[in-house]
Design a protein around this motif. Structure first.
Motif, mmCIF file in Angstrom:
data_model
loop_
_atom_site.group_PDB
_atom_site.id
_atom_site.type_symbol
_atom_site.label_atom_id
_atom_site.label_comp_id
_atom_site.label_asym_id
_atom_site.label_seq_id
_atom_site.Cartn_x
_atom_site.Cartn_y
_atom_site.Cartn_z
ATOM 1 N N ILE A 114 0.825 -1.204 0.000
ATOM 2 C CA ILE A 114 0.000 0.000 0.000
ATOM 3 C C ILE A 114 0.863 1.260 0.000
ATOM 4 C CG2 ILE A 114 -1.656 1.331 1.359
ATOM 5 C CD1 ILE A 114 -2.887 -1.316 2.227
ATOM 6 N N VAL A 115 1.943 1.260 0.785
ATOM 7 C CA VAL A 115 2.799 2.450 0.840
ATOM 8 C C VAL A 115 3.469 2.701 -0.501
ATOM 9 C CG1 VAL A 115 4.924 3.368 1.830
ATOM 10 C CG2 VAL A 115 3.174 2.425 3.319
ATOM 11 N N PHE A 116 3.975 1.652 -1.137
ATOM 12 C CA PHE A 116 4.590 1.850 -2.446
ATOM 13 C C PHE A 116 3.539 2.276 -3.477
ATOM 14 C CE2 PHE A 116 8.283 -0.010 -0.622
ATOM 15 C CZ PHE A 116 9.332 0.390 -1.426
ATOM 16 N N ARG A 117 2.326 1.778 -3.314
ATOM 17 C CA ARG A 117 1.233 2.226 -4.172
ATOM 18 C C ARG A 117 0.951 3.703 -3.926
ATOM 19 N NH1 ARG A 117 -2.584 3.245 -7.138
ATOM 20 N NH2 ARG A 117 -4.214 1.827 -7.807
ATOM 21 N N ALA A 118 1.152 4.153 -2.675
ATOM 22 C CA ALA A 118 0.907 5.554 -2.329
ATOM 23 C C ALA A 118 1.909 6.491 -2.985
ATOM 24 C CB ALA A 118 0.945 5.732 -0.813
ATOM 25 N N VAL A 149 5.209 11.028 0.310
ATOM 26 C CA VAL A 149 6.577 10.490 0.237
ATOM 27 C C VAL A 149 7.204 10.397 1.629
ATOM 28 C CG1 VAL A 149 8.898 10.932 -0.634
ATOM 29 C CG2 VAL A 149 6.930 11.314 -2.117
ATOM 30 N N LEU A 150 7.020 11.441 2.444
ATOM 31 C CA LEU A 150 7.574 11.429 3.799
ATOM 32 C C LEU A 150 6.951 10.319 4.631
ATOM 33 C CD1 LEU A 150 7.741 15.268 4.581
ATOM 34 C CD2 LEU A 150 9.641 13.721 4.024
ATOM 35 N N GLY A 151 5.652 10.118 4.475
ATOM 36 C CA GLY A 151 4.999 9.038 5.200
ATOM 37 C C GLY A 151 5.516 7.676 4.793
ATOM 38 N N GLY A 277 -7.187 5.153 -5.877
ATOM 39 C CA GLY A 277 -6.788 3.803 -5.521
ATOM 40 C C GLY A 277 -5.972 3.738 -4.248
ATOM 41 N N VAL A 278 -5.233 4.801 -3.950
ATOM 42 C CA VAL A 278 -4.431 4.849 -2.718
ATOM 43 C C VAL A 278 -5.314 5.116 -1.509
ATOM 44 C CG1 VAL A 278 -2.636 6.130 -1.506
ATOM 45 C CG2 VAL A 278 -2.330 5.567 -3.920
ATOM 46 N N CYS A 307 0.437 9.180 4.918
ATOM 47 C CA CYS A 307 0.344 9.114 3.452
ATOM 48 C C CYS A 307 -1.085 9.366 2.996
ATOM 49 C CB CYS A 307 0.796 7.731 2.961
ATOM 50 S SG CYS A 307 2.525 7.343 3.218
ATOM 51 N N LEU A 308 -2.030 8.733 3.646
ATOM 52 C CA LEU A 308 -3.422 8.858 3.247
ATOM 53 C C LEU A 308 -3.969 10.258 3.523
ATOM 54 C CD1 LEU A 308 -4.685 5.393 4.507
ATOM 55 C CD2 LEU A 308 -3.977 6.020 2.218
#
Length: 359
Positions: A114-118, A149-151, A277-278, A307-308
């Motif tokens: 999920i993070v890489f998708r973000a 990105v920071l998240g 999607g994120v 991130c969200l």
């Protein structure tokens, strides 16, 4: 006055219809996309054969479209070579994206995927501006993307696999990031360039052209032999009713995400579609925390939600203004007229003033 009121009412109804379609497409895509990661993760617990699982889902979608078309329920664009060619590049990216996603889920936790998708909206925003006619994001949107990105970086610092394995734990998620960014941008491009008439058209093309690469991936991973061995040894996970329920449910969700994704993609920009999607993965994270013991630490979860939150401040970049040839000709003609007036202007020798003489 009556005609003007009717026109105004018609415009309001059109705007309401557009907004309703936009909201419904986002909700449908969110429900399917948010559950797909979790369903695939559960399915792989019983069927640890990523490529074969995806192949089964693709065949299920093809069967649904074919049966519905034969029954007269759905209209479907025919398979034509002129449509196949532009879809080939998308299918390659689609197949690689699905495969990288499944490999990432098989080797790491859901939060990592999920993070890489973000991170994908950052890359897609650039592709939007460079190739799809959008302006670059505003300062607010860049701040939103920077927060994402920071998240993601903060999550990486708290991830146990990152601490023990370093970047090796992120090979498949990183590959998934780059592939999905290209797929999102190119998918939007072919919606404009390929003249398919029905909503089932893109779904049919992606599934029909997508299963041969999945079969190839399954052969490369020797999944057919492994599946045969699992059945011959009567491994209990293959004979569980839950396993087959998840496999069938994954096919339903997979077909749903095929339709809802193309529907939503047609309503918004490539970057906004990626961001939708994120954002809808939040429910997936909460469900994953309740089901699996391999979820991230509290600081990692906090970084994920950062991130969200950052994504919620993003605003879609507008289209660049494009001057049509007719507008250019009209503007040139206006400039020529102005120049002619200036050239024809002379000074009155008696009054010392400037007078314009028109021919």
């Amino acid at each position: 006055d009556t005609a003007d009121q009717s026109t105004l009412c018609g415009k309001r109804e059109t705007m309401t219809s557009i907004k309703s379609s936009l909201i419904l497409s986002i909700i449908a895509y969110s429900l399917c996309s948010g559950s797909m990661v979790l369903v695939n993760k559960l399915t792989l617990h019983f069927f640890p054969f990523p490529s074969l699982v995806v192949t089964f889902q693709l065949f299920a979608a093809i069967a649904f479209i074919s049966i519905a078309n034969a029954a007269g329920v759905l209209e479907v664009d025919p398979i034509r070579w002129k449509f196949v060619v532009p879809y080939l590049a998308y299918i390659i990216a689609f197949s690689l994206g699905v495969y990288c996603n499944m490999r990432s889920l098989a080797s790491s936790n859901v939060e990592t995927v999920i993070v890489f998708r973000a991170l994908a909206p950052v890359f897609v925003s650039l592709l939007d501006a460079l190739f799809l006619g959008r302006t670059f994001p505003s300062l607010r949107s860049w701040g939103s993307l920077l927060t994402i990105v920071l998240g993601a970086y903060g999550y990486a610092l708290t991830d146990e696999k990152f601490q023990t394995q370093g970047m090796n734990a992120y090979v498949w998620p990183t590959a998934y990031l780059f592939v999905i960014s290209f797929e999102m941008a190119y998918g939007k491009r072919i919606l404009h360039n390929v003249d398919l008439k029905t909503r089932s058209g893109p779904v049919l093309y992606t599934n029909v052209l997508g299963w041969p690469p999945m079969i190839m991936f399954a052969l490369m991973a020797d999944e057919f032999s492994k599946l045969g061995e699992a059945f011959s040894t009567k491994e209990i996970f293959l004979h569980s009713p839950v396993a087959y329920f998840l496999l069938i449910f994954g096919c339903i969700v997979g077909t749903g995400i095929g339709y809802s994704s193309w529907w939503c993609r047609g309503q918004v920009s490539a970057a906004s579609f990626t961001l939708v999607g994120v954002m809808n993965k939040c429910l997936t994270v909460l469900a994953n925390m309740l089901i699996w013991d391999k979820h991230a630490t509290p600081p990692g979860i906090a970084c994920l939600f950062l991130c969200l939150i950052g994504g919620s401040f993003y605003r879609q970049a507008p289209l660049r203004e494009i001057v049509t040839p007719q507008e250019t000709s009209a503007a040139d003609e206006e400039v020529k007229n102005d120049e002619s007036e200036v050239l024809l202007a002379t000074s009155d020798p008696e009054k010392g003033t400037t007078i314009k003489r028109h021919s």
